[in-house]
Design a protein around this motif. Structure first.
Motif, PDB file in Angstrom:
ATOM      1  N   ARG A 152       7.909   1.923   1.944  1.00 48.51           N
ATOM      2  CA  ARG A 152       6.748   1.269   1.348  1.00 48.51           C
ATOM      3  C   ARG A 152       5.979   0.456   2.385  1.00 48.51           C
ATOM      4  O   ARG A 152       4.745   0.428   2.370  1.00 48.51           O
ATOM      5  N   GLU A 153       6.674  -0.200   3.289  1.00 51.78           N
ATOM      6  CA  GLU A 153       6.001  -1.027   4.297  1.00 51.78           C
ATOM      7  C   GLU A 153       5.118  -0.209   5.236  1.00 51.78           C
ATOM      8  O   GLU A 153       4.182  -0.752   5.836  1.00 51.78           O
ATOM      9  N   TYR A 175       8.683  -5.996   1.585  1.00 52.39           N
ATOM     10  CA  TYR A 175       7.258  -5.714   1.404  1.00 52.39           C
ATOM     11  C   TYR A 175       6.467  -6.980   1.096  1.00 52.39           C
ATOM     12  O   TYR A 175       5.356  -7.169   1.611  1.00 52.39           O
ATOM     13  N   SER A 209       3.617  -7.809   3.809  1.00 51.45           N
ATOM     14  CA  SER A 209       2.220  -7.768   3.362  1.00 51.45           C
ATOM     15  C   SER A 209       1.564  -9.140   3.508  1.00 51.45           C
ATOM     16  O   SER A 209       0.367  -9.239   3.809  1.00 51.45           O
TER      17      SER A 209
END
Length: 448
Positions: free
Chosen positions: A240-241, A214, A218
């Motif tokens: 989460r990504e 992540y 990000s």
């Protein structure tokens, strides 16, 4: 070239499945419709099997030049054809690295005489070759690969100024490997404190962690938004990504996402039986992550499905320690079959599989006259029999490494035929897999 009429197919194309015949003349799709007849053409009755546009795999490592003991353009393109992959885009972390114009030309020259499948190559980024990236021949490179995390080949780009320069001025799509190396090294140090030199392979997803993925993904998305870059984040692995990417149609997106077949098929429960055979970077992670990736495919948050085919020898994979066993696994021969398993399970449709493996990569990389079943397009086609089985252990393994992580598995479909530029390159209609070993691949061309 032979002319063909493919009779009684279920043509899966552009969101629909329609019964039709397909006529092929001089390597291209001449006619597409209900009843097709072409004088002198060979006929093949598909008896209701699926006819798909061949898969365009936007991420492979065929190991040539420099690692031919693991694989080569010749061997791995044949394995790809046996899996219904008719075009591939190959990565730059070989020896010499594909970071100069001369190295890029050399790869094209090698493939011209050796590749059964159609081919394209990435130009590689380093901390120091920004001027070469700016000057890259956009007719010869499909994109620019940036390793924002350390992996096989030592091409890490971690200099802040270099990354800013690449995202600000790259003339092609930027494809990234996103893992944060300092986070990985800290995780590995903690694992060594606990296990010493005997780190178990099931620690791999904790070392190559969600946090590491992540943090890097990000960063890439932030750079792309700031500079207006065309960014394609490769082999995503975590739930989460998924929040970094927008759901919906590919059209208009400048930031896109890819998932790979092994991250959709396996989860961390398989380390107990397959061990280092499924060690790869980024790591195969939890069941929750796997399910999130599958959901992201269906909601069009994931735009492309690829393989990241990365063969190593049996001996290398069987190294005594976790640290010594290399990351990567051979996947091209069985990739499409794994996706049909998701179709059989009701997790996605065959039309979605075609969108992610053929239409989307053709559109994203602006590939000319491929990726769709359309009159006038090159006849890159794969016949999938959804009623036949593939017993993996009964089939030859065409990758040079000679092994597959799918040993012992029976897939509920079969690659029956593969056509490349109108040539019958592979057939397995009766369970007797045969490659027609004549190089017939062409360089991918682009509409840019």
């Amino acid at each position: 070239m032979s002319s063909w009429v493919l009779k009684n197919a279920v043509v899966v194309n552009e969101g629909k499945s329609v019964e039709a015949d397909v006529g092929i003349v001089d390597g291209r799709i001449e006619r597409l419709g209900g009843q097709v007849a072409i004088d002198g053409a060979r006929e093949l009755d598909l008896a209701g099997a699926w006819l798909l546009p061949g898969m365009i795999d936007d991420q492979v490592h065929f190991r040539e030049p420099g690692f031919e003991h693991k694989g080569s353009i010749a061997t791995e393109s044949r394995a790809a054809i046996a899996g219904g992959i008719t075009s591939y885009m190959e990565m730059p972390n070989c020896i010499p690295q594909t970071i100069t114009a001369e190295a890029l030309v050399d790869k094209h020259e090698r493939a011209a005489s050796r590749s059964v499948a159609n081919y394209a190559f990435y130009f590689g980024a380093t901390n120091h070759n920004l001027e070469a990236i700016k000057a890259v021949d956009t007719a010869k490179a499909c994109g620019v690969k940036v390793f924002m995390g350390a992996s096989t080949g030592n091409m890490l780009v971690d200099d802040e100024a270099a990354l800013e320069g690449i995202f600000a001025s790259c003339p092609l799509l930027i494809a990234t490997h996103c893992e944060d190396t300092p986070t990985i090294l800290a995780n590995e140090a903690r694992a060594r404190e606990r296990y010493g030199d005997e780190i178990p392979v099931h620690e791999h997803p904790a070392i190559r962690s969600e946090e590491a993925c992540y943090k890097s993904s990000s960063l890439a998305v932030g750079l792309a938004k700031r500079h207006g870059s065309r960014l394609h984040v490769l082999h995503l692995t975590t739930a989460r990504e998924m929040e970094l990417f927008e759901p919906g149609p590919l059209a208009g997106k400048r930031i896109t996402a890819e998932a790979c077949v092994h991250h959709l098929f396996f989860n961390d429960s398989w380390y107990g039986t397959l061990g280092a055979d499924i060690k790869c970077n980024p790591a195969i992670k939890s069941r929750a992550d796997q399910l999130a990736l599958r959901h992201a495919v269906v909601e069009d948050r994931i735009d492309v499905i690829a393989t990241d085919h990365a063969p190593h020898t049996r001996e290398e994979k069987a190294s005594a320690s976790y640290a010594e066993s290399p990351a990567g696994l051979p996947l091209v021969q069985h990739a499409l079959l794994t996706l049909v398993e998701h179709v059989k399970a009701g997790e996605m449709t065959i039309e979605q599989v075609v969108q992610k493996t053929a239409h989307a990569p053709a559109t994203l990389f602006e590939v000319a006259e491929r990726g769709f079943i359309r009159e006038g397009y090159w006849a890159d086609l794969v016949v999938v029999d959804p009623e036949a089985a593939t017993v993996v252990d009964d089939e030859p393994v065409f990758a040079k490494c000679g092994w597959t992580p799918f040993r012992g598995f029976t897939f509920r479909s079969r690659i029956a035929q593969t056509f490349v530029n109108g040539n019958l390159a592979f057939e397995n209609a009766d369970g007797n897999a045969q490659l027609h070993d004549v190089p017939c691949g062409k360089p991918l061309t682009f509409e840019r």
